[in-house]
Design a protein around this motif. Structure first.
Motif, mmCIF file in Angstrom:
data_model
loop_
_atom_site.group_PDB
_atom_site.id
_atom_site.type_symbol
_atom_site.label_atom_id
_atom_site.label_comp_id
_atom_site.label_asym_id
_atom_site.label_seq_id
_atom_site.Cartn_x
_atom_site.Cartn_y
_atom_site.Cartn_z
ATOM 1 N N GLY A 156 3.171 -36.625 14.301
ATOM 2 C CA GLY A 156 2.062 -37.210 13.568
ATOM 3 C C GLY A 156 1.738 -38.608 14.055
ATOM 4 N N ARG A 157 0.779 -39.246 13.391
ATOM 5 C CA ARG A 157 0.354 -40.590 13.792
ATOM 6 C C ARG A 157 1.274 -41.670 13.236
ATOM 7 N NH1 ARG A 157 -5.886 -40.423 12.127
ATOM 8 N NH2 ARG A 157 -4.950 -39.285 10.391
ATOM 9 N N GLN A 202 6.741 -39.010 11.335
ATOM 10 C CA GLN A 202 5.892 -37.952 10.760
ATOM 11 C C GLN A 202 5.717 -36.809 11.758
ATOM 12 O OE1 GLN A 202 1.463 -38.354 10.425
ATOM 13 N NE2 GLN A 202 1.884 -38.459 8.219
ATOM 14 N N MET A 203 5.824 -35.567 11.251
ATOM 15 C CA MET A 203 5.546 -34.374 12.053
ATOM 16 C C MET A 203 4.455 -33.565 11.367
ATOM 17 S SD MET A 203 7.555 -34.791 14.617
ATOM 18 C CE MET A 203 7.468 -33.208 15.475
ATOM 19 N N VAL A 204 3.710 -32.819 12.170
ATOM 20 C CA VAL A 204 2.556 -32.073 11.661
ATOM 21 C C VAL A 204 2.706 -30.606 12.012
ATOM 22 C CG1 VAL A 204 0.044 -31.854 11.688
ATOM 23 C CG2 VAL A 204 1.099 -34.106 11.949
ATOM 24 N N GLY A 205 2.382 -29.747 11.060
ATOM 25 C CA GLY A 205 2.425 -28.311 11.306
ATOM 26 C C GLY A 205 1.530 -27.576 10.337
ATOM 27 N N LYS A 206 1.672 -26.238 10.331
ATOM 28 C CA LYS A 206 0.868 -25.393 9.457
ATOM 29 C C LYS A 206 1.771 -24.685 8.449
ATOM 30 C CE LYS A 206 -3.356 -25.692 11.257
ATOM 31 N NZ LYS A 206 -3.127 -26.446 12.470
ATOM 32 N N HIS A 254 -2.538 -24.214 5.810
ATOM 33 C CA HIS A 254 -2.868 -25.606 5.548
ATOM 34 C C HIS A 254 -2.229 -26.495 6.610
ATOM 35 C CE1 HIS A 254 -3.150 -24.197 1.173
ATOM 36 N NE2 HIS A 254 -4.365 -24.596 1.503
ATOM 37 N N ALA A 255 -2.946 -27.535 7.042
ATOM 38 C CA ALA A 255 -2.335 -28.574 7.864
ATOM 39 C C ALA A 255 -1.452 -29.421 6.965
ATOM 40 C CB ALA A 255 -3.413 -29.426 8.514
ATOM 41 N N VAL A 256 -0.199 -29.613 7.375
ATOM 42 C CA VAL A 256 0.772 -30.327 6.557
ATOM 43 C C VAL A 256 1.385 -31.465 7.363
ATOM 44 C CG1 VAL A 256 2.862 -30.152 5.151
ATOM 45 C CG2 VAL A 256 1.295 -28.197 5.306
ATOM 46 N N HIS A 257 1.350 -32.686 6.784
ATOM 47 C CA HIS A 257 1.972 -33.860 7.391
ATOM 48 C C HIS A 257 3.300 -34.113 6.681
ATOM 49 C CE1 HIS A 257 -2.288 -34.265 8.414
ATOM 50 N NE2 HIS A 257 -1.907 -35.014 9.438
ATOM 51 N N VAL A 258 4.394 -33.958 7.414
ATOM 52 C CA VAL A 258 5.734 -34.068 6.835
ATOM 53 C C VAL A 258 6.312 -35.436 7.185
ATOM 54 C CG1 VAL A 258 7.989 -32.990 6.605
ATOM 55 C CG2 VAL A 258 5.992 -31.579 7.192
ATOM 56 N N SER A 259 6.639 -36.220 6.164
ATOM 57 C CA SER A 259 7.169 -37.567 6.397
ATOM 58 C C SER A 259 8.679 -37.532 6.605
ATOM 59 C CB SER A 259 6.825 -38.474 5.216
ATOM 60 O OG SER A 259 7.396 -37.970 4.019
ATOM 61 N N ASN A 260 9.178 -38.548 7.327
ATOM 62 C CA ASN A 260 10.619 -38.703 7.563
ATOM 63 C C ASN A 260 11.259 -37.388 8.022
ATOM 64 O OD1 ASN A 260 10.501 -41.424 6.668
ATOM 65 N ND2 ASN A 260 10.547 -40.702 4.543
#
Length: 440
Positions: free
Chosen positions: A394-395, A399-403, A408-414
């Motif tokens: 992620g930005r 952060q990592m990004v997946g589906k 749904h697009a999901v932004h996962v923190s830490n």
């Protein structure tokens, strides 16, 4: 050593064009090409075009105008037009655009390496045939590169439905399904290269009727079950479907195949029976709603998306209200909405069109309702635990990004996961087009 030649591909339109562009890149890889993301750095430029949207051909000619300075600066640069505009326009492209060196339709791009060589010898080849040979089997094989965690797999092409607004039967041809063994082989190859989620593609994907290894005709439901047996493949999706081809065994697969994700794109186009008849859709609104009930009985958490055209010739305000009523009855997670625009050569192209002001107003009202439903669906996810297939970083730091299972697009923190990992997360928030989450 001679430096490899560089290929730049610009892809327009649907997921199938994305898949086709990947295959063309692999085919040209066998001719010594590597891909580049810069047109000004390329030895060959391919525009893989789509004919669905309004003024598609004119947009291609505009792009060619922007590419002309590159050709002027480098006369050895080769420019090709591929895809559905190539199929529709054919030799007209060569007449209107002298910068173009070759034109190849969506059913003949396996011949692209030979066409490139002919172009370098001074010819301007055009190939928009509908050949009998299987292009996928005849594609030259380039190096086997590693892949990301998700990939498309075309299982079916063409359409026999002849909806009054659609050019697909004319640009992609009649429905053809690929044999089961070839699909399983390609799927296993993708999994070996790192793919964990496959989206099965077809203009009418649930009309799949490929030949199985037992000599029988397989349905899409049976194919999904076979793909689910592949170790290392974790998720299966498919798109785009027609309501008339949603078979009993495919509905059952949504209940019984764990790897088949709870998401379905099922276009209806209109909620008015009168408009549906004019569109030659061959189903009624009540048929669609009954089908949705069956699907949700099989998979209660199924997320639905759809396609809608507003302002089809002859559509009245009452017809449009029928569409809004259907949308309210279904409750979509998302939808693609379009103003009607005529496609040359289609039956509806000869019919009187509605004023732009009417089209704009109806599109605005439909999109407002869809947006309301999308936000409600996402808000309902907050607090739930879901699976997320990680696709990229992620930005934000950590952060990592997946589906999600529901796309749904999901932004996962830490998150210390890496692309290709399937992680369990808890949804913590909803943004307009994505969800926030933390790892469980």
């Amino acid at each position: 050593m001679t430096a490899p030649k560089k290929l730049f591909i610009k892809t327009y339109g649907c997921q199938m064009n994305v898949y086709d562009s990947e295959r063309m890149a692999e085919a040209m890889g066998a001719n010594g090409y590597v891909t580049t993301d810069r047109a000004d750095d390329a030895d060959m430029i391919l525009l893989n075009t789509c004919h669905i949207r309004e003024k598609a051909a004119e947009k291609v000619y505009s792009e060619l105008g922007r590419l002309r300075p590159l050709k002027d600066a480098n006369p050895d640069l080769k420019i090709g037009i591929a895809g559905c505009v190539a199929q529709a326009e054919g030799e007209e492209i060569l007449r209107r655009a002298p910068v173009v060196d070759l034109v190849v339709g969506p059913q003949t791009y396996h011949r692209l390496p030979e066409m490139e060589q002919a172009a370098r010898a001074g010819a301007r080849p055009v190939d928009t045939d509908f050949p009998e040979e299987d292009k996928f089997e005849r594609l030259p094989k380039g190096p086997r590169a590693s892949r990301g965690p998700t990939a498309f797999l075309t299982v079916q092409e063409g359409c026999d439905k002849f909806c009054a607004f659609c050019v697909v039967p004319y640009t992609r041809g009649a429905e053809v399904s690929r044999p089961v063994e070839r699909l399983l082989r390609e799927a296993r190859d993708l999994v070996e290269r790192g793919v964990r989620e496959l989206t099965l593609l077809g203009q009418n994907v649930n009309g799949y009727h490929g030949e199985g290894p037992d000599g029988e005709v397989w349905t899409l439901g049976r194919l999904v079950r076979a793909l689910a047996e592949i170790d290392g493949l974790w998720r299966i999706r498919y798109t785009t479907s027609h309501p008339n081809d949603m078979t009993d065994d495919l509905i059952a697969a949504h209940a019984e195949v764990e790897k088949l994700m709870p998401y379905l794109h099922l276009p209806v186009q209109s909620g008015s029976d009168r408009v549906l008849k004019g569109m030659n859709r061959k189903h009624k609104a009540a048929d669609y709603l009954a089908l949705i009930e069956r699907l949700r009985a099989a998979r209660p958490d199924l997320a639905l998306s759809g396609d809608f055209i507003v302002g089809f010739p002859g559509e009245t305000e009452e017809d449009f209200q029928d569409t809004l009523s259907l949308v309210r009855a279904v409750g979509y997670h998302s939808a693609f909405t379009f103003k009607y625009s005529a496609r040359p050569g289609t039956p509806a192209a000869e019919r009187p069109v509605l004023p732009d002001s009417v089209l704009d107003d109806r599109l605005y009202r439909l999109q407002a309702l869809i947006t309301e439903q999308q936000r409600a669906a996402q808000e309902a996810m907050v607090g739930r635990e879901v699976g997320v297939l990680i696709e990229k970083t992620g930005r934000l730091p950590g952060q990592m990004v997946g589906k999600s299972d529901h796309l749904h697009a999901v932004h996962v923190s830490n998150c210390d996961a890496k692309p290709g990992d399937l992680v369990r997360v808890r949804i913590t928030g909803s943004a307009p087009n994505s969800l926030a989450a933390e790892r469980v």
